[in-house]
Design a protein around this motif. Structure first.
Motif, short mmCIF file in Angstrom:
data_model
loop_
_atom_site.label_atom_id
_atom_site.label_comp_id
_atom_site.label_asym_id
_atom_site.label_seq_id
_atom_site.Cartn_x
_atom_site.Cartn_y
_atom_site.Cartn_z
N GLY A 259 0.81 -1.21 0.00
CA GLY A 259 0.00 0.00 0.00
C GLY A 259 0.85 1.27 0.00
N PHE A 260 2.17 1.11 -0.10
CA PHE A 260 3.08 2.25 -0.13
C PHE A 260 3.59 2.47 -1.54
CE2 PHE A 260 4.38 0.51 4.20
CZ PHE A 260 3.61 1.41 4.90
N ASN A 261 3.49 3.70 -2.01
CA ASN A 261 4.15 4.04 -3.26
C ASN A 261 5.62 4.30 -2.98
OD1 ASN A 261 4.32 4.55 -6.00
ND2 ASN A 261 3.90 6.71 -5.75
N VAL A 262 5.86 5.02 -1.90
CA VAL A 262 7.21 5.25 -1.38
C VAL A 262 7.14 4.97 0.11
CG1 VAL A 262 9.05 6.93 -1.05
CG2 VAL A 262 7.66 7.03 -3.11
N PRO A 263 7.91 4.00 0.61
CA PRO A 263 7.82 3.67 2.03
C PRO A 263 8.48 4.74 2.91
CG PRO A 263 9.57 2.42 1.02
CD PRO A 263 8.88 3.17 -0.09
N SER A 264 8.06 4.76 4.17
CA SER A 264 8.70 5.66 5.13
C SER A 264 10.11 5.15 5.42
CB SER A 264 7.89 5.68 6.43
OG SER A 264 7.93 4.39 7.04
N GLN A 265 10.92 5.97 6.07
CA GLN A 265 12.27 5.55 6.41
C GLN A 265 12.25 4.32 7.31
OE1 GLN A 265 14.28 8.96 8.05
NE2 GLN A 265 14.98 9.65 6.03
N ALA A 266 11.24 4.23 8.17
CA ALA A 266 11.14 3.08 9.09
C ALA A 266 10.87 1.78 8.33
CB ALA A 266 10.03 3.32 10.11
N ASN A 267 10.20 1.88 7.18
CA ASN A 267 9.83 0.69 6.42
C ASN A 267 10.68 0.47 5.17
OD1 ASN A 267 7.64 -0.07 8.08
ND2 ASN A 267 6.42 1.55 7.16
N GLU A 268 11.59 1.38 4.89
CA GLU A 268 12.35 1.33 3.64
C GLU A 268 13.18 0.06 3.49
OE1 GLU A 268 15.04 4.22 0.83
OE2 GLU A 268 14.87 4.69 2.96
N ALA A 269 13.86 -0.36 4.54
CA ALA A 269 14.70 -1.56 4.46
C ALA A 269 13.86 -2.80 4.17
CB ALA A 269 15.50 -1.73 5.75
N ALA A 270 12.75 -2.94 4.88
CA ALA A 270 11.87 -4.10 4.66
C ALA A 270 11.29 -4.07 3.25
CB ALA A 270 10.76 -4.12 5.69
N PHE A 271 10.91 -2.89 2.80
CA PHE A 271 10.34 -2.71 1.46
C PHE A 271 11.37 -3.12 0.40
CE2 PHE A 271 9.22 -0.19 -2.26
CZ PHE A 271 7.83 -0.27 -2.30
N ASN A 272 12.59 -2.64 0.53
CA ASN A 272 13.64 -2.96 -0.44
C ASN A 272 14.00 -4.44 -0.43
OD1 ASN A 272 13.75 -0.33 -1.34
ND2 ASN A 272 15.40 0.24 0.04
N ARG A 273 14.03 -5.06 0.76
CA ARG A 273 14.28 -6.50 0.84
C ARG A 273 13.19 -7.27 0.12
NH1 ARG A 273 15.60 -5.42 6.13
NH2 ARG A 273 13.58 -6.18 6.85
N ALA A 274 11.94 -6.84 0.30
CA ALA A 274 10.82 -7.51 -0.37
C ALA A 274 10.92 -7.38 -1.88
CB ALA A 274 9.50 -6.93 0.14
N VAL A 275 11.29 -6.21 -2.36
CA VAL A 275 11.44 -6.01 -3.81
C VAL A 275 12.51 -6.95 -4.35
CG1 VAL A 275 12.16 -4.40 -5.63
CG2 VAL A 275 10.60 -3.64 -3.82
N GLU A 276 13.64 -7.03 -3.68
CA GLU A 276 14.72 -7.90 -4.15
C GLU A 276 14.33 -9.37 -4.08
OE1 GLU A 276 17.23 -6.80 -5.86
OE2 GLU A 276 16.41 -4.81 -5.48
N ALA A 277 13.60 -9.76 -3.04
CA ALA A 277 13.17 -11.16 -2.92
C ALA A 277 12.16 -11.52 -4.01
CB ALA A 277 12.56 -11.40 -1.53
N VAL A 278 11.22 -10.64 -4.28
CA VAL A 278 10.23 -10.90 -5.33
C VAL A 278 10.92 -10.94 -6.69
CG1 VAL A 278 8.21 -9.96 -6.52
CG2 VAL A 278 8.27 -10.00 -4.03
N ALA A 279 11.85 -10.05 -6.94
CA ALA A 279 12.57 -10.04 -8.21
C ALA A 279 13.37 -11.34 -8.39
CB ALA A 279 13.50 -8.83 -8.30
N ALA A 280 14.01 -11.79 -7.33
CA ALA A 280 14.78 -13.04 -7.40
C ALA A 280 13.86 -14.22 -7.72
CB ALA A 280 15.53 -13.28 -6.09
N GLU A 281 12.73 -14.29 -7.08
CA GLU A 281 11.80 -15.39 -7.35
C GLU A 281 11.20 -15.28 -8.75
OE1 GLU A 281 11.31 -18.20 -5.70
OE2 GLU A 281 12.86 -17.44 -4.35
N ALA A 282 10.98 -14.06 -9.22
CA ALA A 282 10.48 -13.87 -10.58
C ALA A 282 11.50 -14.37 -11.59
CB ALA A 282 10.15 -12.40 -10.83
N ARG A 283 12.78 -14.06 -11.37
CA ARG A 283 13.84 -14.56 -12.25
C ARG A 283 13.86 -16.07 -12.27
NH1 ARG A 283 16.99 -11.63 -9.12
NH2 ARG A 283 16.86 -9.44 -9.62
N THR A 284 13.76 -16.68 -11.09
CA THR A 284 13.74 -18.13 -10.98
C THR A 284 12.55 -18.72 -11.73
OG1 THR A 284 14.84 -18.04 -8.84
CG2 THR A 284 13.66 -20.07 -9.35
#
Length: 89
Positions: A33-58
């Motif tokens: 639900g975030f277009n741009v996450p808050s600083q508190a959520n940025e690390a979790a958001f970026n980890r999720a993006v990388e994890a989803v991208a890795a699974e998409a590649r797989t």
């Protein structure tokens, strides 16, 4: 928001890393639900993006088909025609 997520499998040329990451970003944005996450959520958001991208590649690398690869320009033209018909009303 998710209208920007496009099919990435079975295209010639194959999906690029940028396309895969963009699709992952849109997916995580939709889920969180975030277009741009808050600083508190940025690390979790970026980890999720990388994890989803890795699974998409797989996933894309694991899929098989006997169908001929689709041409990006032809598919884009079909989408524009559908859009023109849809919004002509």
């Amino acid at each position: 928001m998710c209208r920007n997520i496009r099919t990435l499998f079975n295209f010639e040329p194959p999906a690029t890393e940028v396309e895969i990451r963009d699709a992952a970003l849109q997916f995580v944005r939709k889920l969180s639900g975030f277009n741009v996450p808050s600083q508190a959520n940025e690390a979790a958001f970026n980890r999720a993006v990388e994890a989803v991208a890795a699974e998409a590649r797989t996933l894309i690398a694991s899929l098989v088909t006997t169908a001929e690869p689709k041409n990006r320009e032809v598919e884009a033209a079909k989408a524009r025609a559908r859009s023109a018909e849809r919004f002509a009303r």
